[in-house]
Design a protein around this motif. Structure first.
Motif, PDB file in Angstrom:
ATOM      1  N   THR A   1      -6.578 -54.751  26.242  1.00 51.74           N
ATOM      2  CA  THR A   1      -6.437 -53.481  27.250  1.00 51.74           C
ATOM      3  C   THR A   1      -6.633 -53.794  28.263  1.00 51.74           C
ATOM      4  O   THR A   1      -7.718 -54.837  29.096  1.00 51.74           O
ATOM      5  N   ASN A   2      -5.986 -52.991  29.518  1.00 50.79           N
ATOM      6  CA  ASN A   2      -6.169 -53.091  30.951  1.00 50.79           C
ATOM      7  C   ASN A   2      -7.065 -52.073  31.245  1.00 50.79           C
ATOM      8  O   ASN A   2      -7.448 -51.273  30.396  1.00 50.79           O
ATOM      9  N   TYR A   3      -8.155 -52.390  32.010  1.00 48.71           N
ATOM     10  CA  TYR A   3      -9.356 -51.970  32.894  1.00 48.71           C
ATOM     11  C   TYR A   3      -9.495 -51.815  34.274  1.00 48.71           C
ATOM     12  O   TYR A   3      -8.864 -52.954  34.485  1.00 48.71           O
ATOM     13  N   CYS A   4      -9.962 -50.883  34.842  1.00 50.06           N
ATOM     14  CA  CYS A   4     -10.134 -50.681  36.070  1.00 50.06           C
ATOM     15  C   CYS A   4     -11.362 -51.442  36.559  1.00 50.06           C
ATOM     16  O   CYS A   4     -12.738 -50.390  35.040  1.00 50.06           O
ATOM     17  N   LEU A   5     -11.961 -51.982  37.089  1.00 52.27           N
ATOM     18  CA  LEU A   5     -13.093 -52.652  37.623  1.00 52.27           C
ATOM     19  C   LEU A   5     -13.438 -52.504  38.425  1.00 52.27           C
ATOM     20  O   LEU A   5     -12.615 -52.902  40.018  1.00 52.27           O
ATOM     21  N   GLY A   6     -14.682 -51.887  39.045  1.00 51.92           N
ATOM     22  CA  GLY A   6     -15.221 -51.964  40.805  1.00 51.92           C
ATOM     23  C   GLY A   6     -16.790 -52.383  40.424  1.00 51.92           C
ATOM     24  O   GLY A   6     -17.107 -52.496  39.951  1.00 51.92           O
ATOM     25  N   TRP A   7     -17.054 -52.228  42.151  1.00 51.37           N
ATOM     26  CA  TRP A   7     -17.887 -52.416  42.712  1.00 51.37           C
ATOM     27  C   TRP A   7     -18.458 -50.797  43.812  1.00 51.37           C
ATOM     28  O   TRP A   7     -17.567 -50.964  44.054  1.00 51.37           O
ATOM     29  N   PHE A   8     -19.802 -50.647  43.376  1.00 44.33           N
ATOM     30  CA  PHE A   8     -20.128 -49.610  43.913  1.00 44.33           C
ATOM     31  C   PHE A   8     -20.964 -50.125  44.536  1.00 44.33           C
ATOM     32  O   PHE A   8     -22.205 -50.706  43.464  1.00 44.33           O
ATOM     33  N   ARG A   9     -22.289 -49.264  45.709  1.00 46.66           N
ATOM     34  CA  ARG A   9     -22.812 -49.215  46.000  1.00 46.66           C
ATOM     35  C   ARG A   9     -23.911 -47.966  46.446  1.00 46.66           C
ATOM     36  O   ARG A   9     -22.802 -46.972  46.498  1.00 46.66           O
ATOM     37  N   GLN A  10     -24.922 -47.564  46.625  1.00 40.66           N
ATOM     38  CA  GLN A  10     -25.691 -46.822  46.747  1.00 40.66           C
ATOM     39  C   GLN A  10     -26.887 -46.318  47.391  1.00 40.66           C
ATOM     40  O   GLN A  10     -28.042 -47.587  46.796  1.00 40.66           O
ATOM     41  N   ALA A  11     -27.138 -46.593  48.566  1.00 44.09           N
ATOM     42  CA  ALA A  11     -28.080 -46.527  49.878  1.00 44.09           C
ATOM     43  C   ALA A  11     -29.320 -45.607  49.725  1.00 44.09           C
ATOM     44  O   ALA A  11     -28.584 -44.202  49.055  1.00 44.09           O
ATOM     45  N   PRO A  12     -30.610 -45.524  49.739  1.00 45.68           N
ATOM     46  CA  PRO A  12     -31.301 -44.545  49.318  1.00 45.68           C
ATOM     47  C   PRO A  12     -31.174 -43.282  50.509  1.00 45.68           C
ATOM     48  O   PRO A  12     -30.348 -43.231  51.653  1.00 45.68           O
ATOM     49  N   GLY A  13     -30.889 -42.041  49.560  1.00 42.44           N
ATOM     50  CA  GLY A  13     -30.649 -40.853  50.180  1.00 42.44           C
ATOM     51  C   GLY A  13     -28.426 -41.153  50.719  1.00 42.44           C
ATOM     52  O   GLY A  13     -28.541 -39.801  51.014  1.00 42.44           O
ATOM     53  N   LYS A  14     -27.945 -41.768  50.041  1.00 40.03           N
ATOM     54  CA  LYS A  14     -26.972 -41.540  50.892  1.00 40.03           C
ATOM     55  C   LYS A  14     -26.171 -41.546  49.239  1.00 40.03           C
ATOM     56  O   LYS A  14     -26.705 -41.916  48.155  1.00 40.03           O
ATOM     57  N   GLU A  15     -24.008 -40.856  49.382  1.00 44.59           N
ATOM     58  CA  GLU A  15     -23.822 -40.453  47.847  1.00 44.59           C
ATOM     59  C   GLU A  15     -23.621 -42.274  47.574  1.00 44.59           C
ATOM     60  O   GLU A  15     -23.453 -43.205  48.362  1.00 44.59           O
TER      61      GLU A  15
END
Length: 131
Positions: free
Chosen positions: A31-45
């Protein structure tokens, strides 16, 4: 059920490097997947940083990390990586890996990354960059 566990975060001075890892389990065979890295800083989206397709390995990056960060995967080890070089204080954030099941024909995950529409998320690992 897909489970994701991040590691590798820490504190580093500006200009330094870190490599984040994300150990995955529960992927459905063939099965195919999208894999990703995200980040969230304090007070930011939350912000999508990088994405890769499980099949084909097509990558996308947010403009602010292009040329500094590299996303990669080791399918045998079921591990996702984010190599971060030339780190800047603005990179300070909690970093999350994420996965989403997609059709086999999907050849890019950039749009999904920018929309943040992933179904499975890790708990995050903190990256702190000091000036």
């Amino acid at each position: 059920q897909v489970q994701l566990v991040e590691s590798g975060g820490g504190s580093v001075q500006a200009g330094g490097s870190l490599r984040l890892s994300c150990a995955a389990s529960g992927f459905i065979y063939s099965t195919n997947y999208c894999l990703g890295w995200f980040r969230q800083a304090p007070g930011k989206e939350r912000e999508g940083v990088a994405s890769i397709t499980r099949y084909g390995g097509s990558t996308d990056y947010v403009d602010s990390v292009k040329g500094r960060f590299t996303i990669s995967q080791d399918n045998a080890k079921k591990t996702l990586y984010l190599q971060m070089n030339r780190l800047e204080p603005e990179d300070t954030a909690m970093y999350f890996c994420a996965a989403d099941r997609v059709a086999t024909a999907v050849t890019g995950c950039g749009a999904r990354m920018r929309a943040g529409s992933y179904n499975y998320w890790g708990q995050g690992t903190q990256v702190t960059v000091s000036s």
